[in-house]
Motif scaffolding. Structure first.
Motif, PDB file in Angstrom:
ATOM      1  N   VAL A 289      -3.488  -7.178  -8.367  1.00 41.49           N
ATOM      2  CA  VAL A 289      -4.150  -5.941  -7.968  1.00 41.49           C
ATOM      3  C   VAL A 289      -5.613  -6.246  -7.688  1.00 41.49           C
ATOM      4  N   ILE A 290      -6.120  -5.724  -6.571  1.00 43.00           N
ATOM      5  CA  ILE A 290      -7.543  -5.844  -6.255  1.00 43.00           C
ATOM      6  C   ILE A 290      -8.159  -4.461  -6.427  1.00 43.00           C
ATOM      7  N   TRP A 291      -8.972  -4.300  -7.457  1.00 41.38           N
ATOM      8  CA  TRP A 291      -9.589  -3.006  -7.744  1.00 41.38           C
ATOM      9  C   TRP A 291     -10.985  -3.008  -7.122  1.00 41.38           C
ATOM     10  N   GLY A 292     -11.163  -2.196  -6.091  1.00 41.35           N
ATOM     11  CA  GLY A 292     -12.371  -2.262  -5.291  1.00 41.35           C
ATOM     12  C   GLY A 292     -13.508  -1.375  -5.726  1.00 41.35           C
ATOM     13  N   SER A 293     -13.353  -0.627  -6.788  1.00 40.10           N
ATOM     14  CA  SER A 293     -14.423   0.267  -7.218  1.00 40.10           C
ATOM     15  C   SER A 293     -15.639  -0.525  -7.690  1.00 40.10           C
ATOM     16  N   PRO A 294     -16.845  -0.227  -7.204  1.00 42.47           N
ATOM     17  CA  PRO A 294     -18.040  -0.937  -7.693  1.00 42.47           C
ATOM     18  C   PRO A 294     -18.300  -0.711  -9.176  1.00 42.47           C
ATOM     19  N   ALA A 295     -17.941   0.463  -9.679  1.00 42.95           N
ATOM     20  CA  ALA A 295     -18.254   0.791 -11.075  1.00 42.95           C
ATOM     21  C   ALA A 295     -17.354   0.041 -12.043  1.00 42.95           C
ATOM     22  N   GLY A 296     -16.063   0.069 -11.807  1.00 42.17           N
ATOM     23  CA  GLY A 296     -15.127  -0.576 -12.705  1.00 42.17           C
ATOM     24  C   GLY A 296     -15.037   0.082 -14.064  1.00 42.17           C
TER      25      GLY A 296
ATOM     26  N   GLU B 273       0.858  -1.190   0.000  1.00 40.41           N
ATOM     27  CA  GLU B 273       0.000   0.000   0.000  1.00 40.41           C
ATOM     28  C   GLU B 273       0.885   1.226   0.000  1.00 40.41           C
ATOM     29  N   GLU B 274       0.496   2.222  -0.790  1.00 39.71           N
ATOM     30  CA  GLU B 274       1.254   3.481  -0.742  1.00 39.71           C
ATOM     31  C   GLU B 274       1.012   4.216   0.564  1.00 39.71           C
ATOM     32  N   GLU B 275      -0.211   4.184   1.052  1.00 36.82           N
ATOM     33  CA  GLU B 275      -0.536   4.805   2.331  1.00 36.82           C
ATOM     34  C   GLU B 275      -1.449   3.854   3.095  1.00 36.82           C
ATOM     35  N   ALA B 276      -1.286   3.864   4.414  1.00 36.82           N
ATOM     36  CA  ALA B 276      -1.998   2.896   5.243  1.00 36.82           C
ATOM     37  C   ALA B 276      -3.481   3.222   5.311  1.00 36.82           C
ATOM     38  N   THR B 277      -4.302   2.362   4.701  1.00 37.12           N
ATOM     39  CA  THR B 277      -5.757   2.510   4.779  1.00 37.12           C
ATOM     40  C   THR B 277      -6.397   1.366   5.562  1.00 37.12           C
ATOM     41  N   GLY B 278      -5.597   0.399   5.920  1.00 35.76           N
ATOM     42  CA  GLY B 278      -6.130  -0.784   6.588  1.00 35.76           C
ATOM     43  C   GLY B 278      -6.415  -1.916   5.629  1.00 35.76           C
ATOM     44  N   ALA B 279      -6.461  -1.625   4.320  1.00 31.13           N
ATOM     45  CA  ALA B 279      -6.777  -2.676   3.349  1.00 31.13           C
ATOM     46  C   ALA B 279      -5.678  -3.731   3.306  1.00 31.13           C
ATOM     47  N   ALA B 280      -4.408  -3.300   3.392  1.00 32.77           N
ATOM     48  CA  ALA B 280      -3.303  -4.255   3.346  1.00 32.77           C
ATOM     49  C   ALA B 280      -3.339  -5.182   4.557  1.00 32.77           C
ATOM     50  N   ALA B 281      -3.583  -4.618   5.726  1.00 32.32           N
ATOM     51  CA  ALA B 281      -3.639  -5.434   6.935  1.00 32.32           C
ATOM     52  C   ALA B 281      -4.817  -6.412   6.871  1.00 32.32           C
ATOM     53  N   HIS B 282      -5.943  -5.955   6.324  1.00 34.11           N
ATOM     54  CA  HIS B 282      -7.114  -6.832   6.212  1.00 34.11           C
ATOM     55  C   HIS B 282      -6.834  -7.991   5.262  1.00 34.11           C
ATOM     56  N   PHE B 283      -6.221  -7.685   4.119  1.00 33.77           N
ATOM     57  CA  PHE B 283      -5.914  -8.756   3.171  1.00 33.77           C
ATOM     58  C   PHE B 283      -4.901  -9.722   3.777  1.00 33.77           C
ATOM     59  N   ALA B 284      -3.879  -9.197   4.446  1.00 27.02           N
ATOM     60  CA  ALA B 284      -2.863 -10.069   5.041  1.00 27.02           C
ATOM     61  C   ALA B 284      -3.487 -11.009   6.067  1.00 27.02           C
ATOM     62  N   ALA B 285      -4.459 -10.504   6.831  1.00 27.40           N
ATOM     63  CA  ALA B 285      -5.124 -11.353   7.823  1.00 27.40           C
ATOM     64  C   ALA B 285      -5.921 -12.459   7.139  1.00 27.40           C
TER      65      ALA B 285
ATOM     66  N   VAL C  95       0.816  -8.350  -3.748  1.00 21.44           N
ATOM     67  CA  VAL C  95      -0.603  -8.023  -3.869  1.00 21.44           C
ATOM     68  C   VAL C  95      -0.795  -6.573  -3.450  1.00 21.44           C
ATOM     69  N   CYS C  96      -1.546  -5.831  -4.251  1.00 15.71           N
ATOM     70  CA  CYS C  96      -1.842  -4.441  -3.918  1.00 15.71           C
ATOM     71  C   CYS C  96      -3.358  -4.231  -3.947  1.00 15.71           C
ATOM     72  N   PRO C  97      -3.997  -4.091  -2.792  1.00 17.16           N
ATOM     73  CA  PRO C  97      -5.427  -3.775  -2.782  1.00 17.16           C
ATOM     74  C   PRO C  97      -5.645  -2.274  -2.992  1.00 17.16           C
ATOM     75  N   VAL C  98      -6.569  -1.940  -3.865  1.00 15.24           N
ATOM     76  CA  VAL C  98      -6.953  -0.541  -4.102  1.00 15.24           C
ATOM     77  C   VAL C  98      -8.434  -0.439  -3.733  1.00 15.24           C
ATOM     78  N   PRO C  99      -8.758  -0.045  -2.503  1.00 14.07           N
ATOM     79  CA  PRO C  99     -10.155  -0.089  -2.045  1.00 14.07           C
ATOM     80  C   PRO C  99     -11.106   0.765  -2.873  1.00 14.07           C
ATOM     81  N   ALA C 100     -10.609   1.924  -3.343  1.00 14.45           N
ATOM     82  CA  ALA C 100     -11.482   2.828  -4.106  1.00 14.45           C
ATOM     83  C   ALA C 100     -10.615   3.718  -4.978  1.00 14.45           C
ATOM     84  N   PRO C 101     -11.126   4.122  -6.149  1.00 12.71           N
ATOM     85  CA  PRO C 101     -10.330   5.014  -7.005  1.00 12.71           C
ATOM     86  C   PRO C 101     -10.208   6.399  -6.372  1.00 12.71           C
ATOM     87  N   HIS C 102      -9.024   6.945  -6.494  1.00 17.76           N
ATOM     88  CA  HIS C 102      -8.781   8.287  -5.962  1.00 17.76           C
ATOM     89  C   HIS C 102      -7.777   8.983  -6.870  1.00 17.76           C
ATOM     90  N   PRO C 103      -8.262   9.406  -8.074  1.00 16.88           N
ATOM     91  CA  PRO C 103      -7.336  10.043  -9.013  1.00 16.88           C
ATOM     92  C   PRO C 103      -6.864  11.397  -8.467  1.00 16.88           C
TER      93      PRO C 103
END
Length: 642
Positions: free
Chosen positions: A333-340, A260-272, A302-310
Motif C-alpha cells: 500500500v502506498i499511503w500518499g497523505s503528507p500528514a500520515g 484501485e477502487e475508482e480510477a484516479t490515474g494513480a494506478a496507471a501512473h504507478f504501472a508506468a 500494489v494499491c496506491p492511495v493518493p490521499a485520505p478520503h474517509p
C-alpha cells in the motif's frame, strides 16, 4: 558466533569501570532479564557488586568495559570465560591486539548499542547491523511503524567483531525475516560477502546500504548481488526494502497488479513507473480485490492511495489488511497523505504485520523490483558456495575463512615463470600465460628477423597477421605496427622492415614481431581481471573495450563462482545480440565463452595477488562449435608480486 549470544540474550552482564552509558546498559540488561554485576563503581538498583572479575559466577556471558583502555580487563575476563566484551567509548586498540586477548570484542561503540527493542510487535523481524547509532536510527524507528526488530547491533570501530560476524550470526537465528545493514565502510568486504553467502544458504535476505567511491560502486553492488545481497541507495529505501523482504513470502508469479477502487490515474501512473523499471505491471482499477489476488499471473498486488478520503479510504484500508492475511502474495500500500496521522494509516495499515506500507511511489517500485529480483536469483543461484567453481577445491563459507582453492596448479607454476614484479608483459608473454591455463590463442611465433618472419608465416599458413611486440607498446594500429591478411613472403618481409623503421623512428625498443594465424570472424568481447581496492581480484566481461571500467554494458563477478554465475554474466551483457546471431547469422559459441570466463577466473584465483591487470581483448567468440580465441592479451604485474 556462539559468543554473540550474550549481546541478544544475556544471562549475566558485568560492568567494568565507569563511564558514559552505564545507566543505558543497566536498563537494557535488567529488561532482558539478566543478572547485572559491577566490578568498579556504585552498584545501584539491580546491580550486584563484586570485588574482582575472578569472583563472577559462571553465567556471565557479556562484559561491558566503560571507557579507558580495554586491554587490561581482557585477560581476567578471558580467565573467567566471559565470551564477549563490549567496549563502550574509550580507546581503540589495534585489531591484532584485541583478537589475541581471549574473548571476542565488539567496539569501541556507543550507548546506542543498548537501545531496547519493543516486544509487542508481531511478524517476521528485521535484524539490524549499523556502524553508528545515527546510521541505525532510521531502522530503529521502524518499530514506530509497526515493524518488529528481532536483533539490533551497532558495531562501532569494528576492531574485532564485524558486520560480517553479525550477519553470519543473524542468518541462523529463528524469527529473522531479513537482515538490514547500514555500513559507511566495509573493512573486510570479502568477509562480508562470505557472511552474506551463509545468509543465502539459509534463505535470509540481506539488504545493505554502503558507502563507496563512484569508481568502486558498480563493482561492489555487483559483488553484493552475486552473494544474494540487495544493495540500496538511501536510508528510506533500506527501511522499505528490508520490510517488504522480511514480510513477503517468495513470489509465485512475476506479475504486478495495481489496484484501485475508482480510477484516479494513480494506478496507471504507478504501472508506468514500474514498467519503466522492468517490472511486468498492469493497472487494474475496478477489478475486484479477491479476483486480482486469485489471478495466477499476479505475484504482487500494489494499491496506491493518493490521499485520505474517509470513510471510503478507511474501508479500503481494512479490506487491504484483511486481504493480506488471507493471501500468500505480498500486498503493498502506498499511503500518499503528507500528514500520515490518519487512523486508517496509523492503526489499520501500520497495525498489520502482513502489509508492506510505503509513502512514495519510487520506494515501492524499488522495493518490489528488489523483492522479485532477489527471489528470482535465489531460486537460480541458492548460494555461491553451493557450486564450487572447480572440481578439486572446496571453499569454507565461514565469515573468517578466506577462499582457498586447491594448491597452485601446474598452470600456475608455468604462468608464474612469466611474471616479473611491477612489469608489463608483452602480448606474446601474456598469451603464453593464457595458454598455460588452456585458453585458446592463435598459432603465432615471435620473430627477430625478416627471414624468421617469412619462415614463421610459412609454418603457420597464409594469410597471417603481423604485430610489433614490446611490453609498453600502445596504439600499434595508429602507429602502423599491425598488418592483417598478408598472403605472401614478400608482404611479410616488407611489413617486418616497415615495423623496424617505425620503431626506430618512434624510439621503441621492440622485442620482436609476432607472426600470427588469421582467425575467422565472430563476436568480439573483452574479459578482464582487475584488482579492486575493496574486493581484490574481480572478473569482468563486456563488448570490446568495455570492461576497462565497470558499468553499462559489462558484467562483474568476484571469484569464486561457478558455471551458473558465468552464464548469468553472459546473460547480463547488453551487447548480447551479436552472441545470438545477427541478421540471420549463426549464434556464437556461448559455451566456449563461458568456459573461457571460468578459466580466466582460475587465473584470478591463483594469480590475483601477482597480477594488477589482465586484459583478454579481443576475444573472438566464433559460431557454435568453433570455440573462442583470444586474439590479444595484456598483463601487468603487481609491484609486490613474488
Amino acid at each position: 558466533m556462539a559468543g554473540l549470544e550474550g549481546l541478544f540474550r544475556p544471562r549475566g552482564v558485568v560492568l567494568v569501570g565507569t563511564g558514559e552509558g552505564r545507566e543505558d546498559v543497566v536498563r537494557w540488561a535488567l529488561r532482558a532479564g539478566a543478572r547485572v554485576y559491577a566490578v568498579r563503581g556504585e552498584p545501584g538498583p539491580g546491580v550486584r557488586p563484586v570485588a574482582s572479575v575472578a569472583e563472577l559466577p559462571g553465567d556471565v556471558d557479556l562484559a561491558v568495559v566503560l571507557g579507558g583502555d580495554p586491554l587490561p580487563a581482557l585477560r581476567p575476563l578471558a580467565d573467567a570465560k566471559v565470551p564477549l566484551v563490549v567496549v563502550l567509548g574509550g580507546s581503540s586498540p589495534s585489531a591484532d591486539r584485541l583478537r589475541g586477548a581471549g574473548p571476542r570484542v565488539l567496539g569501541p561503540t556507543g550507548p546506542a548499542l543498548f537501545a531496547p527493542l519493543r516486544d509487542d510487535l508481531g511478524g517476521p523481524g528485521i535484524a539490524v547491523v549499523a556502524r553508528t547509532g545515527p546510521q541505525g536510527r532510521p531502522l530503529y524507528a521502524l518499530q514506530e511503524l509497526g515493524v518488529r526488530l528481532s536483533h539490533w547491533a551497532v558495531t562501532g570501530d569494528e576492531a574485532d567483531v564485524t558486520a560480517a560476524d553479525l550477519v553470519a550470526y543473524y542468518a541462523e537465528q529463528p524469527g529473522v525475516g531479513a537482515i538490514a545493514c547500514h555500513l559507511d565502510r566495509l573493512g573486510d568486504a570479502r568477509a562480508f560477502l562470505r557472511a552474506a553467502g551463509r545468509a543465502a544458504r539459509h534463505r535470509v535476505p540481506v539488504v545493505a546500504l554502503t558507502a563507496a567511491a563512484p569508481t568502486t560502486r558498480p563493482v561492489l553492488d555487483a559483488a553484493l548481488r552475486q552473494y544474494g545481497v540487495v544493495p540500496v541507495g538511501s536510508p528510506d529505501q533500506l527501511q522499505d526494502t528490508a520490510t517488504l523482504l522480511a514480510r513477503a513470502r517468495p513470489p509465485r508469479a512475476e506479475g504486478v497488479a495495481v489496484y484501485e477502487e475508482e480510477a484516479t490515474g494513480a494506478a496507471a501512473h504507478f504501472a508506468a513507473l514500474a514498467s519503466a523499471a522492468g517490472l511486468r505491471a498492469s493497472a487494474r482499477p475496478g477489478d475486484p480485490l479477491d479476483a486480482l489476488l486469485a489471478d495466477p499471473d499476479v505475484g504482487v498486488l500494489v494499491c496506491p492511495v493518493p490521499a485520505p478520503h474517509p470513510p471510503r479510504t478507511d474501508r479500503l484500508a481494512r479490506a487491504l489488511a484483511d486481504a493480506a492475511v488471507a493471501t500468500e502474495k505480498p500486498v503493498c500500500v502506498i499511503w500518499g497523505s503528507p500528514a500520515g496521522t490518519e487512523a486508517a494509516y496509523r492503526e489499520v495499515l501500520l497495525g498489520s504485520s502482513r502489509l508492506a506500507v510505503f509513502r512514495t511511489f519510487g520506494n515501492c517500485v524499488a522495493a518490489v523490483r528488489a523483492y522479485l529480483d532477489h527471489h528470482r536469483r535465489a531460486a537460480a543461484h541458492p548460494s555461491p558456495f553451493d557450486e564450487p567453481p572447480f572440481d578439486e577445491p572446496t571453499f569454507d563459507d565461514s565469515p573468517t575463512a578466506a577462499p582457498s582453492p586447491a594448491p597452485p596448479s601446474p598452470s600456475a607454476r608455468r604462468a608464474r615463470s612469466l611474471l616479473r614484479p611491477g612489469q608489463r608483459l608483452s602480448e606474446h608473454a601474456a598469451k603464453q600465460l593464457l595458454r598455460a591455463y588452456g585458453i585458446r590463442v592463435p598459432r603465432e611465433q615471435l620473430t627477430t628477423s625478416a627471414a624468421a618472419a617469412v619462415r614463421a608465416a610459412a609454418q603457420i599458413g597464409y594469410p597471417v597477421v603481423m604485430k610489433a611486440s614490446a611490453p609498453r607498446l600502445a596504439h600499434r594500429g595508429e602507429r602502423g605496427l599491425v598488418r592483417v591478411g598478408l598472403t605472401s613472403a614478400s608482404q611479410v618481409r616488407d611489413a617486418y622492415r616497415e615495423f623496424t623503421e617505425i620503431a626506430r623512428y618512434d624510439r621503441v625498443d621492440l622485442d620482436g614481431v609476432l607472426v600470427c594465424q588469421m582467425v575467422g570472424r565472430g563476436a568480439e568481447l573483452a574479459v578482464r581481471v582487475a584488482h579492486d581496492p575493496l574486493l581484490g581480484p574481480t572478473v569482468r566481461i563486456g563488448a570490446g573495450g568495455a570492461p576497462a571500467e565497470a558499468g553499462a554494458g559489462t558484467a562483474v563477478r568476484v571469484p569464486p563462482f561457478g558455471e551458473r554465475e558465468a552464464r548469468a554474466m553472459v546473460d547480463e551483457l547488453r551487447g548480447r545480440p551479436p552472441l545470438d546471431g545477427v541478421r540471420g547469422g549463426p549464434p556464437a559459441d556461448v559455451d566456449a565463452l563461458v568456459e573461457t570466463v571460468l578459466r580466466v577466473q582460475r587465473i584470478a584465483l591463483e594469480l590475483g595477488g601477482d597480477l594488477a591487470e589482465l586484459d583478454v581483448e579481443p576475444l573472438v567468440v566464433r559460431e557454435r562449435g568453433q570455440g573462442a580465441v583470444a586474439l590479444g592479451a595484456r598483463a601487468v604485474c603487481r609491484p609486490d608480486s613474488p
